[in-house]
Design a protein around this motif. Structure first.
Motif, PDB file in Angstrom:
ATOM      1  N   LEU A 194       0.807  -1.227   0.000  1.00 13.75           N
ATOM      2  CA  LEU A 194       0.000   0.000   0.000  1.00 13.75           C
ATOM      3  C   LEU A 194       0.844   1.283   0.000  1.00 13.75           C
ATOM      4  CD1 LEU A 194      -2.168  -2.141   0.634  1.00 13.75           C
ATOM      5  CD2 LEU A 194      -3.235  -0.477   2.143  1.00 13.75           C
ATOM      6  N   ASN A 195       2.089   1.194   0.428  1.00  7.10           N
ATOM      7  CA  ASN A 195       2.937   2.386   0.522  1.00  7.10           C
ATOM      8  C   ASN A 195       3.351   2.867  -0.863  1.00  7.10           C
ATOM      9  OD1 ASN A 195       3.365   0.398   2.752  1.00  7.10           O
ATOM     10  ND2 ASN A 195       4.246   2.199   3.711  1.00  7.10           N
ATOM     11  N   GLU A 196       3.284   4.172  -1.025  1.00  7.44           N
ATOM     12  CA  GLU A 196       3.749   4.767  -2.274  1.00  7.44           C
ATOM     13  C   GLU A 196       5.249   4.454  -2.412  1.00  7.44           C
ATOM     14  OE1 GLU A 196       3.885   9.206  -3.883  1.00  7.44           O
ATOM     15  OE2 GLU A 196       2.135   8.784  -2.592  1.00  7.44           O
ATOM     16  N   GLY A 197       5.674   4.034  -3.557  1.00 10.25           N
ATOM     17  CA  GLY A 197       7.096   3.711  -3.739  1.00 10.25           C
ATOM     18  C   GLY A 197       7.427   2.264  -3.403  1.00 10.25           C
ATOM     19  N   GLY A 198       6.456   1.540  -2.832  1.00 10.42           N
ATOM     20  CA  GLY A 198       6.667   0.104  -2.572  1.00 10.42           C
ATOM     21  C   GLY A 198       7.745  -0.165  -1.542  1.00 10.42           C
ATOM     22  N   LEU A 199       8.493  -1.245  -1.767  1.00  8.52           N
ATOM     23  CA  LEU A 199       9.510  -1.682  -0.808  1.00  8.52           C
ATOM     24  C   LEU A 199      10.848  -0.983  -1.067  1.00  8.52           C
ATOM     25  CD1 LEU A 199       8.832  -5.536  -0.852  1.00  8.52           C
ATOM     26  CD2 LEU A 199       8.204  -3.910   0.953  1.00  8.52           C
ATOM     27  N   ARG A 200      11.669  -0.895  -0.013  1.00  5.77           N
ATOM     28  CA  ARG A 200      13.035  -0.382  -0.172  1.00  5.77           C
ATOM     29  C   ARG A 200      13.976  -1.463  -0.702  1.00  5.77           C
ATOM     30  NH1 ARG A 200      13.442   3.196   5.438  1.00  5.77           N
ATOM     31  NH2 ARG A 200      12.136   4.893   4.646  1.00  5.77           N
ATOM     32  N   TYR A 201      13.679  -2.716  -0.351  1.00  6.01           N
ATOM     33  CA  TYR A 201      14.481  -3.870  -0.810  1.00  6.01           C
ATOM     34  C   TYR A 201      13.496  -5.014  -1.053  1.00  6.01           C
ATOM     35  CZ  TYR A 201      17.915  -1.130   1.779  1.00  6.01           C
ATOM     36  OH  TYR A 201      18.680  -0.108   2.260  1.00  6.01           O
TER      37      TYR A 201
END
Ligand SMILES: [Zn+2]
Length: 306
Positions: A224-231
């Motif tokens: 759901l977070n904008e930008g998705g996952l960091r890794y």
């Protein structure tokens, strides 16, 4: 200078934020402290009985986060990401002044804590550090979950596995050795929860300060977070951060290998209690400078302050 000496930070550091679980605004200040002080919290919103040592036998609850409490029932919760940063950055002695009962969640990771600690820099005392050297394997198995700690030369290695039905998480496994340098992906990985669990967590009176700014929320088929996952493996990397933070409650750095499958705060704390209650499992060691083991995480040069 090798990391066999006790360290603190060079100057005070301030953080402002919100508690993930209580939703309250909080100010937190990290204050340099003397050798053998350890990591100690001070609740500045209270006048007395407000000191809480960050050690495993003060853990009062470990459901969704790690909560420590002193003999008077004064507590501070969600300490694990800060403690993970302190483990990895080798800060042994610190007073943590906090005006609420929960450490600020920041962005859900240890990124900002590490950034500020590196900016302030650390300093060595000439007092040597003690280490917990694992002598014998200690293991806990609860249903499908397990955790163990076993001997391992001159390093801490954490080998973690998670298994979820959710198709975006599924099975992830990662092993991190502290001597192998780059801990940033561990520090930067955020706490996460399944969308279906959000209401459940709130019904428990937890997660009130939670938002997409400080937690990864995983739906059935999308982040759901904008930008998705960091890794790609952010989930298991975050579990390694949590584990490292809980291991910091051993009071000494550990020379050993920790393996865990599907565990969390409760299992790590239960292992520490079992492992440290019997001297057949470990000994406390100190290294004299001329006998520094090579290639140890603890003998790498002190990071330059940025
Ligand atoms: Zn966490």
């Amino acid at each position: 200078m090798p990391g066999f000496y006790q360290k603190t930070i060079k100057r005070e550091i301030q953080f402002k934020g919100v508690g993930l679980h209580n939703g309250k605004k909080v100010n937190m200040k990290l204050v340099p402290a003397a050798p053998n002080h350890g990591i100690v919290f001070k609740r500045t919103d209270l006048k007395t009985k407000n000191i809480i040592s960050a050690v495993f036998n003060n853990v009062s609850k470990a459901v969704l986060c790690t909560n420590i409490q002193n003999e008077f029932g004064v507590a501070v919760s969600t300490i694990e990401h800060l403690m993970g940063a302190l483990y990895g950055e080798e800060v042994d002695n610190l007073l943590v002044e906090i005006d609420s009962n929960e450490v600020p969640i920041m962005d859900g990771s240890a990124k900002e804590f590490v950034h500020q600690i590196r900016a302030a820099g650390t300093k060595n005392y000439d007092t040597s550090k003690k280490f917990i050297k694992v002598l014998k394997k200690c293991e806990l198995v609860i249903d499908k979950k397990f955790i163990s700690i076993e001997p391992h030369e001159n390093d801490l290695e954490i080998d973690f596995e998670i298994v979820y039905k959710n198709q975006l998480i599924r099975k992830q496994r990662k092993s991190v050795s502290l001597s192998n340098g780059d801990l940033d992906p561990v520090y930067n990985s955020r706490t996460f929860c399944l969308l279906e669990d959000v209401e459940k967590i709130k019904r428990l009176g937890l997660g009130i300060g939670g938002s997409l700014e400080n937690a990864v929320v995983v739906g059935d088929d999308k982040i759901l977070n904008e930008g998705g996952l960091r890794y790609k493996n952010e989930f298991v990397m975050h579990k390694i951060l949590d584990c490292m933070g809980d291991l910091m409650l051993a009071n000494y750095k550990i020379l050993g290998k920790v393996k865990c499958s599907q565990g969390g705060h409760q299992l790590t704390i239960a292992l520490l209690k079992e492992f440290l209650s019997n001297s057949k499992y470990f000994s406390l060691v100190e290294f004299k400078e001329k006998k520094l083991p090579n290639n140890s995480f603890y003998s790498r040069p002190v990071a330059a302050s940025a």
